[in-house]
Design an enzyme around this catalytic site. Sequence first.
Site, PDB file in Angstrom:
ATOM      1  N   SER A 116       0.949  -1.211   0.012  1.00 18.53           N
ATOM      2  CA  SER A 116       0.010   0.121  -0.122  1.00 18.53           C
ATOM      3  C   SER A 116       0.920   1.216  -0.034  1.00 18.53           C
ATOM      4  CB  SER A 116      -0.999   0.140   1.172  1.00 18.53           C
ATOM      5  OG  SER A 116      -1.558   1.242   1.463  1.00 18.53           O
ATOM      6  N   TYR A 140      -2.072   0.251  10.153  1.00 22.08           N
ATOM      7  CA  TYR A 140      -2.204  -0.567   8.659  1.00 22.08           C
ATOM      8  C   TYR A 140      -1.128  -0.330   7.997  1.00 22.08           C
ATOM      9  CZ  TYR A 140      -3.553  -1.298   3.843  1.00 22.08           C
ATOM     10  OH  TYR A 140      -3.542  -1.454   2.526  1.00 22.08           O
ATOM     11  N   LYS A 144       1.983  -3.178   6.591  1.00 24.15           N
ATOM     12  CA  LYS A 144       2.401  -3.532   5.033  1.00 24.15           C
ATOM     13  C   LYS A 144       3.923  -3.382   5.034  1.00 24.15           C
ATOM     14  CE  LYS A 144      -1.417  -4.368   3.202  1.00 24.15           C
ATOM     15  NZ  LYS A 144      -1.712  -5.569   2.680  1.00 24.15           N
ATOM     16  N   ARG A 281      -9.025  15.176   8.798  1.00 29.47           N
ATOM     17  CA  ARG A 281      -8.844  14.026   9.713  1.00 29.47           C
ATOM     18  C   ARG A 281      -7.343  14.291  10.053  1.00 29.47           C
ATOM     19  NH1 ARG A 281     -11.340   9.315   6.036  1.00 29.47           N
ATOM     20  NH2 ARG A 281     -10.161  10.233   4.562  1.00 29.47           N
TER      21      ARG A 281
END
Length: 320
Positions: A116, A140, A144, A281
């Site tokens: 990713s 996450y 990866k 965010r």
Amino acid sequence: MKILVLGGAGYIGSHVVKDLLANHMEVVVYDDLSTGSQQNLFEKAEFIKGSILDYPALLSAMKKNIDAVILLAGKKAVGESMENPEKYALNNLSGNINVLNAMAESGIKKIVFSSSAAVYGTPQYLPLDENHPLNPMSFYGFTKAEMEKYMQWYDKLKGIKFVSLRYFNAVGYDEEGSIRGLEQNPQNLLPIVMEAISGKRNSMSVFGNDYDTRDGTCIRDYIHVSDLADAHTKALLYLDKNEQSLVLNLGTETGISVLEIIKETERLTGKTVPYKIAPRRPGDPAIVTASAKKAFDALGWKATHSGLENIILSTWRLYQ
């Protein structure tokens, strides 16, 4: 070649299976259907229901004269990974290490890994290339990046060659409409837009409209899932001919803003997207775009399905 596709009933996995079958490869799909869909299975591909956390079952699947593995089984929601790192450690680290160990035990020497762009974190320069420092902003992304390190060691110690494909933003559905399983509880922009215009949700949020971009909203590199699928097939062919591992970006080298996707969706569908502006965010960079030059040079790969109109219409057809 006979290919074991782990996570082959999922959104990206099913498109990869379709492309492999179109290229006359033999395919075994291994999926626990926790996020994948039975609708996404192809008659021409053998199906085994199983989890990458179940080592004996995984090993049994690998002992079916498999030539190479495509590893797509994993959790992928950035926000969820920050709230529930245990789940991501179990699936994206322990489960994926099971895969490498089962490959070593079975003598399988080739793997294509679903990585990713989240491994990069906040861009220090654009477009992002494979030499950009790795500084993931989410757990996450960390999983990866860690798996890429594990694969480098298994390459050195066990001779397992890999191509790690760093996806940017996967979107769209196959143009023929043969894949019908919608993502459940989508976290990505385009499915959320589709749920908003089809009445599955009352409204959607645009997180920030004061970024230093052309319309104030975040810009991302959106790549059609059929282009991603094509890259997996080309990566397998590369591994079949070359004794060298690779890390490659998969993107379009162009950026589209959140509002541009909303406005083009409204134009193409004739429907209004109900949205509201919400606060930014944390950790959301203003712009993320890819350099895909290395993938073109190594694989002869280029995004050919990723025009904005095709991305939107191929998705809208399913939501209708």
